[in-house]
Design a protein around this motif. Structure first.
Motif, PDB file in Angstrom:
ATOM      1  N   ASN A  64      58.621   5.825 -39.375  1.00 46.93           N
ATOM      2  CA  ASN A  64      58.095   6.934 -40.170  1.00 46.93           C
ATOM      3  C   ASN A  64      57.671   8.106 -39.303  1.00 46.93           C
ATOM      4  OD1 ASN A  64      58.496   5.633 -42.613  1.00 46.93           O
ATOM      5  ND2 ASN A  64      56.450   4.715 -42.638  1.00 46.93           N
ATOM      6  N   GLN A  65      57.160   7.807 -38.110  1.00 47.24           N
ATOM      7  CA  GLN A  65      56.698   8.863 -37.219  1.00 47.24           C
ATOM      8  C   GLN A  65      57.850   9.640 -36.600  1.00 47.24           C
ATOM      9  OE1 GLN A  65      54.201   7.518 -33.996  1.00 47.24           O
ATOM     10  NE2 GLN A  65      54.072   9.558 -33.062  1.00 47.24           N
ATOM     11  N   TRP A  66      58.935   8.935 -36.251  1.00 43.89           N
ATOM     12  CA  TRP A  66      59.998   9.557 -35.476  1.00 43.89           C
ATOM     13  C   TRP A  66      61.276   9.848 -36.254  1.00 43.89           C
ATOM     14  CZ3 TRP A  66      59.140  11.568 -30.797  1.00 43.89           C
ATOM     15  CH2 TRP A  66      57.982  11.161 -30.126  1.00 43.89           C
ATOM     16  N   LEU A  67      61.435   9.253 -37.447  1.00 42.61           N
ATOM     17  CA  LEU A  67      62.661   9.453 -38.216  1.00 42.61           C
ATOM     18  C   LEU A  67      62.433  10.286 -39.467  1.00 42.61           C
ATOM     19  CD1 LEU A  67      64.230   5.862 -38.014  1.00 42.61           C
ATOM     20  CD2 LEU A  67      64.749   7.845 -36.584  1.00 42.61           C
ATOM     21  N   GLY A  68      61.267  10.889 -39.597  1.00 41.20           N
ATOM     22  CA  GLY A  68      60.908  11.571 -40.835  1.00 41.20           C
ATOM     23  C   GLY A  68      61.834  12.694 -41.246  1.00 41.20           C
ATOM     24  N   ALA A  69      62.433  13.401 -40.290  1.00 40.60           N
ATOM     25  CA  ALA A  69      63.243  14.572 -40.628  1.00 40.60           C
ATOM     26  C   ALA A  69      64.714  14.253 -40.835  1.00 40.60           C
ATOM     27  CB  ALA A  69      63.101  15.633 -39.539  1.00 40.60           C
ATOM     28  N   THR A  70      65.109  12.989 -40.787  1.00 36.50           N
ATOM     29  CA  THR A  70      66.532  12.677 -40.936  1.00 36.50           C
ATOM     30  C   THR A  70      67.048  13.030 -42.327  1.00 36.50           C
ATOM     31  OG1 THR A  70      65.961  10.375 -41.465  1.00 36.50           O
ATOM     32  CG2 THR A  70      66.554  10.884 -39.184  1.00 36.50           C
ATOM     33  N   ARG A  71      66.197  12.959 -43.335  1.00 36.41           N
ATOM     34  CA  ARG A  71      66.631  13.375 -44.671  1.00 36.41           C
ATOM     35  C   ARG A  71      66.960  14.862 -44.693  1.00 36.41           C
ATOM     36  NH1 ARG A  71      61.700  11.215 -48.100  1.00 36.41           N
ATOM     37  NH2 ARG A  71      60.780  11.127 -46.021  1.00 36.41           N
ATOM     38  N   LEU A  72      66.216  15.638 -43.923  1.00 36.02           N
ATOM     39  CA  LEU A  72      66.499  17.061 -43.849  1.00 36.02           C
ATOM     40  C   LEU A  72      67.799  17.318 -43.099  1.00 36.02           C
ATOM     41  CD1 LEU A  72      62.953  18.543 -43.121  1.00 36.02           C
ATOM     42  CD2 LEU A  72      64.068  18.117 -45.327  1.00 36.02           C
ATOM     43  N   GLN A  73      68.096  16.490 -42.110  1.00 37.98           N
ATOM     44  CA  GLN A  73      69.363  16.627 -41.387  1.00 37.98           C
ATOM     45  C   GLN A  73      70.531  16.417 -42.335  1.00 37.98           C
ATOM     46  OE1 GLN A  73      71.549  13.773 -40.495  1.00 37.98           O
ATOM     47  NE2 GLN A  73      73.002  15.166 -39.528  1.00 37.98           N
ATOM     48  N   VAL A  74      70.438  15.406 -43.200  1.00 38.28           N
ATOM     49  CA  VAL A  74      71.488  15.172 -44.193  1.00 38.28           C
ATOM     50  C   VAL A  74      71.650  16.400 -45.084  1.00 38.28           C
ATOM     51  CG1 VAL A  74      72.128  13.821 -46.235  1.00 38.28           C
ATOM     52  CG2 VAL A  74      71.239  12.664 -44.205  1.00 38.28           C
ATOM     53  N   GLY A  75      70.526  16.926 -45.556  1.00 33.93           N
ATOM     54  CA  GLY A  75      70.578  18.104 -46.417  1.00 33.93           C
ATOM     55  C   GLY A  75      71.169  19.308 -45.717  1.00 33.93           C
ATOM     56  N   ALA A  76      70.844  19.492 -44.439  1.00 28.62           N
ATOM     57  CA  ALA A  76      71.343  20.654 -43.704  1.00 28.62           C
ATOM     58  C   ALA A  76      72.852  20.598 -43.535  1.00 28.62           C
ATOM     59  CB  ALA A  76      70.661  20.744 -42.338  1.00 28.62           C
ATOM     60  N   THR A  77      73.395  19.430 -43.226  1.00 28.95           N
ATOM     61  CA  THR A  77      74.850  19.333 -43.094  1.00 28.95           C
ATOM     62  C   THR A  77      75.534  19.577 -44.438  1.00 28.95           C
ATOM     63  OG1 THR A  77      74.833  16.910 -43.368  1.00 28.95           O
ATOM     64  CG2 THR A  77      74.731  17.772 -41.119  1.00 28.95           C
ATOM     65  N   CYS A  78      74.867  19.204 -45.523  1.00 29.79           N
ATOM     66  CA  CYS A  78      75.414  19.489 -46.854  1.00 29.79           C
ATOM     67  C   CYS A  78      75.512  20.996 -47.093  1.00 29.79           C
ATOM     68  CB  CYS A  78      74.545  18.853 -47.936  1.00 29.79           C
ATOM     69  SG  CYS A  78      74.675  17.048 -48.050  1.00 29.79           S
ATOM     70  N   LEU A  79      74.537  21.748 -46.601  1.00 26.49           N
ATOM     71  CA  LEU A  79      74.581  23.204 -46.745  1.00 26.49           C
ATOM     72  C   LEU A  79      75.816  23.786 -46.075  1.00 26.49           C
ATOM     73  CD1 LEU A  79      70.861  24.190 -45.933  1.00 26.49           C
ATOM     74  CD2 LEU A  79      71.888  23.885 -48.197  1.00 26.49           C
ATOM     75  N   GLY A  80      76.110  23.291 -44.876  1.00 30.28           N
ATOM     76  CA  GLY A  80      77.267  23.805 -44.153  1.00 30.28           C
ATOM     77  C   GLY A  80      78.571  23.535 -44.877  1.00 30.28           C
ATOM     78  N   ARG A  81      78.725  22.318 -45.387  1.00 26.99           N
ATOM     79  CA  ARG A  81      79.958  21.982 -46.100  1.00 26.99           C
ATOM     80  C   ARG A  81      80.075  22.776 -47.401  1.00 26.99           C
ATOM     81  NH1 ARG A  81      79.347  15.985 -46.495  1.00 26.99           N
ATOM     82  NH2 ARG A  81      77.663  16.306 -45.002  1.00 26.99           N
ATOM     83  N   ALA A  82      78.943  22.954 -48.076  1.00 26.18           N
ATOM     84  CA  ALA A  82      78.968  23.727 -49.317  1.00 26.18           C
ATOM     85  C   ALA A  82      79.399  25.164 -49.036  1.00 26.18           C
ATOM     86  CB  ALA A  82      77.597  23.695 -49.977  1.00 26.18           C
ATOM     87  N   GLU A  83      78.887  25.762 -47.972  1.00 30.40           N
ATOM     88  CA  GLU A  83      79.272  27.133 -47.631  1.00 30.40           C
ATOM     89  C   GLU A  83      80.764  27.230 -47.340  1.00 30.40           C
ATOM     90  OE1 GLU A  83      77.179  29.216 -44.638  1.00 30.40           O
ATOM     91  OE2 GLU A  83      75.354  29.465 -45.842  1.00 30.40           O
ATOM     92  N   ARG A  84      81.299  26.236 -46.663  1.00 26.96           N
ATOM     93  CA  ARG A  84      82.726  26.257 -46.340  1.00 26.96           C
ATOM     94  C   ARG A  84      83.558  26.169 -47.623  1.00 26.96           C
ATOM     95  NH1 ARG A  84      85.918  22.247 -42.068  1.00 26.96           N
ATOM     96  NH2 ARG A  84      87.936  23.342 -42.132  1.00 26.96           N
ATOM     97  N   ALA A  85      83.185  25.248 -48.515  1.00 30.04           N
ATOM     98  CA  ALA A  85      83.905  25.118 -49.780  1.00 30.04           C
ATOM     99  C   ALA A  85      83.778  26.385 -50.605  1.00 30.04           C
ATOM    100  CB  ALA A  85      83.362  23.911 -50.557  1.00 30.04           C
ATOM    101  N   PHE A  86      82.585  26.949 -50.644  1.00 27.21           N
ATOM    102  CA  PHE A  86      82.332  28.162 -51.426  1.00 27.21           C
ATOM    103  C   PHE A  86      83.156  29.336 -50.902  1.00 27.21           C
ATOM    104  CE2 PHE A  86      79.645  31.951 -52.367  1.00 27.21           C
ATOM    105  CZ  PHE A  86      79.686  31.877 -53.755  1.00 27.21           C
TER     106      PHE A  86
END
Length: 387
Positions: free
Chosen positions: A240-262
């Motif tokens: 919990n202390q060290w892996l907390g932001a991994t969900r945000l990493q998943v979301g950030a990569t989704c932003l990049g793919r969405a921009e490419r598709a868009f």
């Protein structure tokens, strides 16, 4: 609030995007066609990523990484997310931050080789009978004198086939709580050549071709206490202390793919002519573009706000759950609508849209399903009322 990027952030975004377009895009077709990322490609691109200063960007400078703050790291992840997942995750690796939680000896043995690009780590949590319910894991670790003995099976373990070691989480006992008994979890470093450890090929996956998963089996794997990561029975705390932001990493990569598709969808809508005019002039298409752009903007603001709050130490579990939920579900919508705008051509392999559409499906499952994210959010809303 100030929404502009600093000069340093803009440089990182521009450098990463150029690297993705020049060094990753050219290999996408081969990986998608074969389902394999050749070792020669890995080594070639990895060397370029290290030279460009893009490797291990998430690791603090004191441990040899680039040391990006969370917000800047998410901007960087967004750009990497435009490319095939296997290419950017393997060739522009970001070692698990949990490696920083090790002792100085453990960091030298496990973290530093990952930062230098000599090997990769992998996290082993998920089991065939325990996905989101990690407390339900059956794999065990028991103490035997000064040693620990590990038994059980993990699956869906990403890139374990190339990892030099496993960071394994196993049930190491039980404790009494007001809600009954609860399993205690301990984390371990397990070297690939440890007797009793077997890494087998996993399952063929519709998403992220070339990005492998494996089944890991522990059969009386004996480890000294020096292989414990963090404290015994405190595996969840260190995660919990060290892996907390991994969900945000998943979301950030989704932003990049969405921009490419868009981007593909907008260009097609502006240039594809039907019935004497560009199809983008038809409300059936133009309204889709408007909805896609709005959803993308909302998801991006949520991801970046959560990243900024994480750096300030004020991010809550609900903040990160909302951001992950929004970004992953946004990508599914944008990918689907982009294909709808293209029509049949959108499903052809000549475009990246069918890949983005396929890849989008797993994002609502790993790092916590959409249902788990909704549970986290609703629990935070109801908790002040004692519900």
């Amino acid at each position: 609030m100030h929404f502009g990027l600093t000069d340093e952030q803009r440089l990182i975004v521009d450098t990463t995007r150029a690297f993705v377009e020049n060094e990753l895009y050219p290999h996408e077709a081969e990986v998608e066609r074969t389902g394999t990322l050749r070792r020669e490609v890995i080594e070639e691109v990895k060397a370029k990523a290290i030279a460009a200063g893009l490797y291990a960007a998430n690791i603090p400078e004191e441990f040899g990484g680039t040391g990006l703050d969370t917000l800047t790291w998410l901007l960087y992840e967004k750009e990497l997310g435009r490319a095939n997942y296997a290419l950017h995750w393997t060739c522009v690796a970001r070692p698990s931050n949990i490696l920083c939680a090790g002792t100085p000896e453990q960091r030298e043995r496990y973290l530093m080789p990952c930062v230098r690009g000599e090997t990769w780590d992998c996290l082993a949590m998920t089991e065939p009978g325990a996905g989101s319910d990690l407390r339900g894991m059956k794999a065990t670790a028991r103490q035997d004198g000064p040693d620990w003995v590990l038994n059980g099976t993990k699956h869906f373990i990403s890139h374990a086939d190339i990892a030099g070691f496993v960071i394994a989480f196993l049930a190491s006992g039980e404790e009494d709580t007001p809600r009954g008994k609860k399993k205690r979890i301990t984390a371990f470093f397990v070297d690939r050549d440890t007797p009793g450890l077997t890494i087998r090929d996993g399952y063929r996956n519709v998403s992220h071709r070339g990005y492998t998963n494996s089944v890991i089996e522990f059969d009386d794997v004996r480890l000294p206490s020096e292989q414990v990561l963090g404290e015994p029975h405190k595996g969840f705390e260190v995660a919990n202390q060290w892996l907390g932001a991994t969900r945000l990493q998943v979301g950030a990569t989704c932003l990049g793919r969405a921009e490419r598709a868009f981007g593909h969808a907008v260009e097609w809508a502006a240039t594809r002519t039907q019935f004497g005019q560009p199809i983008g002039k038809n409300q059936g298409v133009s309204f889709k573009l408007a909805d896609m752009a709005t959803e993308m903007k909302a998801a991006e603001l949520m991801i970046l706000e959560a990243g900024w709050k994480f750096d300030q130490g004020t991010a809550s579990d609900a903040d990160m759950a909302m951001a992950k939920l929004k970004a992953t579900e946004m990508l599914a919508m944008v990918a689907d609508e982009a294909i709808q705008i293209y029509g049949g051509m959108g499903l052809m392999e000549e475009l990246p849209l069918e890949r983005i559409w396929r890849d989008a499906r797993v994002e609502r499952i790993w790092e916590g399903t959409s249902e788990i994210q909704r549970h986290i959010i609703s629990r935070a809303l109801l908790r002040p009322f004692g519900a």
